[in-house]
Write a protein that holds these residues in place. Structure first.
Motif, PDB file in Angstrom:
ATOM      1  N   UNK A   1     -32.732  25.600   3.533  1.00  0.00           N
ATOM      2  CA  UNK A   1     -33.058  27.024   3.440  1.00  0.00           C
ATOM      3  C   UNK A   1     -34.024  27.414   4.552  1.00  0.00           C
ATOM      4  N   UNK A   2     -33.936  28.642   4.977  1.00  0.00           N
ATOM      5  CA  UNK A   2     -34.804  29.119   6.048  1.00  0.00           C
ATOM      6  C   UNK A   2     -34.696  30.617   6.202  1.00  0.00           C
ATOM      7  N   UNK A   3     -34.935  31.085   7.430  1.00  0.00           N
ATOM      8  CA  UNK A   3     -34.810  32.513   7.705  1.00  0.00           C
ATOM      9  C   UNK A   3     -33.394  32.970   7.370  1.00  0.00           C
ATOM     10  N   UNK A   4     -33.251  34.201   6.905  1.00  0.00           N
ATOM     11  CA  UNK A   4     -31.905  34.697   6.599  1.00  0.00           C
ATOM     12  C   UNK A   4     -30.988  34.646   7.822  1.00  0.00           C
ATOM     13  N   UNK A   5     -29.763  34.169   7.599  1.00  0.00           N
ATOM     14  CA  UNK A   5     -28.704  34.164   8.610  1.00  0.00           C
ATOM     15  C   UNK A   5     -27.433  34.666   7.937  1.00  0.00           C
ATOM     16  N   UNK A   6     -26.498  35.117   8.758  1.00  0.00           N
ATOM     17  CA  UNK A   6     -25.228  35.567   8.193  1.00  0.00           C
ATOM     18  C   UNK A   6     -24.511  34.383   7.570  1.00  0.00           C
ATOM     19  N   UNK A   7     -24.115  34.584   6.318  1.00  0.00           N
ATOM     20  CA  UNK A   7     -23.374  33.571   5.581  1.00  0.00           C
ATOM     21  C   UNK A   7     -22.258  34.255   4.810  1.00  0.00           C
ATOM     22  N   UNK A   8     -21.189  33.513   4.575  1.00  0.00           N
ATOM     23  CA  UNK A   8     -20.086  34.094   3.832  1.00  0.00           C
ATOM     24  C   UNK A   8     -19.321  33.083   3.022  1.00  0.00           C
ATOM     25  N   UNK A   9     -18.685  33.580   1.978  1.00  0.00           N
ATOM     26  CA  UNK A   9     -17.761  32.818   1.150  1.00  0.00           C
ATOM     27  C   UNK A   9     -16.620  33.770   0.820  1.00  0.00           C
ATOM     28  N   UNK A  10     -15.380  33.306   0.993  1.00  0.00           N
ATOM     29  CA  UNK A  10     -14.228  34.167   0.737  1.00  0.00           C
ATOM     30  C   UNK A  10     -13.116  33.428   0.032  1.00  0.00           C
ATOM     31  N   UNK A  11     -12.348  34.188  -0.775  1.00  0.00           N
ATOM     32  CA  UNK A  11     -11.316  33.577  -1.609  1.00  0.00           C
ATOM     33  C   UNK A  11     -10.313  34.643  -2.020  1.00  0.00           C
TER      34      UNK A  11
ATOM     35  N   UNK B   1     -15.423  29.913   4.539  1.00  0.00           N
ATOM     36  CA  UNK B   1     -16.830  30.280   4.556  1.00  0.00           C
ATOM     37  C   UNK B   1     -17.360  30.336   5.967  1.00  0.00           C
ATOM     38  N   UNK B   2     -18.589  30.819   6.094  1.00  0.00           N
ATOM     39  CA  UNK B   2     -19.219  30.877   7.406  1.00  0.00           C
ATOM     40  C   UNK B   2     -20.729  30.764   7.277  1.00  0.00           C
ATOM     41  N   UNK B   3     -21.316  30.202   8.323  1.00  0.00           N
ATOM     42  CA  UNK B   3     -22.774  30.179   8.513  1.00  0.00           C
ATOM     43  C   UNK B   3     -22.995  30.519   9.977  1.00  0.00           C
ATOM     44  N   UNK B   4     -23.696  31.619  10.226  1.00  0.00           N
ATOM     45  CA  UNK B   4     -23.903  32.070  11.596  1.00  0.00           C
ATOM     46  C   UNK B   4     -22.568  32.357  12.257  1.00  0.00           C
ATOM     47  N   UNK B   5     -22.307  31.700  13.388  1.00  0.00           N
ATOM     48  CA  UNK B   5     -21.045  31.921  14.085  1.00  0.00           C
ATOM     49  C   UNK B   5     -20.032  30.802  13.834  1.00  0.00           C
ATOM     50  N   UNK B   6     -20.334  29.892  12.915  1.00  0.00           N
ATOM     51  CA  UNK B   6     -19.409  28.820  12.572  1.00  0.00           C
ATOM     52  C   UNK B   6     -18.606  29.243  11.338  1.00  0.00           C
ATOM     53  N   UNK B   7     -17.324  29.575  11.568  1.00  0.00           N
ATOM     54  CA  UNK B   7     -16.459  30.081  10.514  1.00  0.00           C
ATOM     55  C   UNK B   7     -15.298  29.132  10.313  1.00  0.00           C
ATOM     56  N   UNK B   8     -14.898  28.941   9.049  1.00  0.00           N
ATOM     57  CA  UNK B   8     -13.748  28.103   8.741  1.00  0.00           C
ATOM     58  C   UNK B   8     -12.967  28.747   7.608  1.00  0.00           C
ATOM     59  N   UNK B   9     -11.649  28.702   7.706  1.00  0.00           N
ATOM     60  CA  UNK B   9     -10.802  29.196   6.628  1.00  0.00           C
ATOM     61  C   UNK B   9      -9.468  28.477   6.645  1.00  0.00           C
ATOM     62  N   UNK B  10      -8.818  28.451   5.509  1.00  0.00           N
ATOM     63  CA  UNK B  10      -7.504  27.821   5.382  1.00  0.00           C
ATOM     64  C   UNK B  10      -6.652  28.660   4.456  1.00  0.00           C
ATOM     65  N   UNK B  11      -5.325  28.533   4.605  1.00  0.00           N
ATOM     66  CA  UNK B  11      -4.399  29.412   3.904  1.00  0.00           C
ATOM     67  C   UNK B  11      -3.312  28.619   3.164  1.00  0.00           C
ATOM     68  N   UNK B  12      -2.861  29.183   2.040  1.00  0.00           N
ATOM     69  CA  UNK B  12      -1.770  28.621   1.224  1.00  0.00           C
ATOM     70  C   UNK B  12      -1.983  27.148   0.898  1.00  0.00           C
ATOM     71  N   UNK B  13      -3.115  26.861   0.257  1.00  0.00           N
ATOM     72  CA  UNK B  13      -3.452  25.492  -0.112  1.00  0.00           C
ATOM     73  C   UNK B  13      -3.755  25.404  -1.610  1.00  0.00           C
ATOM     74  N   UNK B  14      -3.874  24.191  -2.090  1.00  0.00           N
ATOM     75  CA  UNK B  14      -4.202  23.899  -3.493  1.00  0.00           C
ATOM     76  C   UNK B  14      -3.305  24.686  -4.439  1.00  0.00           C
ATOM     77  N   UNK B  15      -2.002  24.603  -4.162  1.00  0.00           N
ATOM     78  CA  UNK B  15      -1.007  25.305  -4.969  1.00  0.00           C
ATOM     79  C   UNK B  15      -0.780  24.526  -6.257  1.00  0.00           C
TER      80      UNK B  15
END
Length: 91
Positions: free
Chosen positions: A30-40, A76-90
């Motif tokens: 944990x630290x100073x606020x940074x852009x973070x994301x979670x998507x689904x 998800x993302x933290x700062x400028x490091x973003x990762x996502x995947x599609x059509x999985x865990x069916x």
């Protein structure tokens, strides 16, 4: 937990309880606020994305979707490091 992906500064996690999938992005330190994301979303419903995207000190999410018997898109993302995947865990 059924899946995870390391990001610079943390990890995005996917969990499933038999009915709902859940995504949360957690910082290593944990630290100073940074852009973070979670998507689904379910893969078949592109109009209904559940996103938590803001400046956080520790974690983004959780975001949840009921997806029993369906494929999901997640990421998800933290700062400028973003990762996502599609059509999985069916199933």
């Amino acid at each position: 937990m059924i899946d995870s992906r390391e990001l610079r500064g943390g990890t995005v996690y996917l969990t499933y309880n038999g009915t709902k999938n859940c995504v949360v992005t957690v910082r290593d330190r944990p630290g100073k606020p940074v852009r973070m994301g979670a998507g689904l979303r379910t893969s078949k419903d592109h109009s209904n994305v559940i996103i938590d995207d803001a400046d956080y000190t520790e974690f983004a999410g959780p975001v949840k979707v009921e997806a029993k018997g369906e494929c999901i898109d997640w990421g998800g993302l933290i700062g400028d490091d973003k990762w996502q995947t599609f059509k999985v865990h069916c199933g």
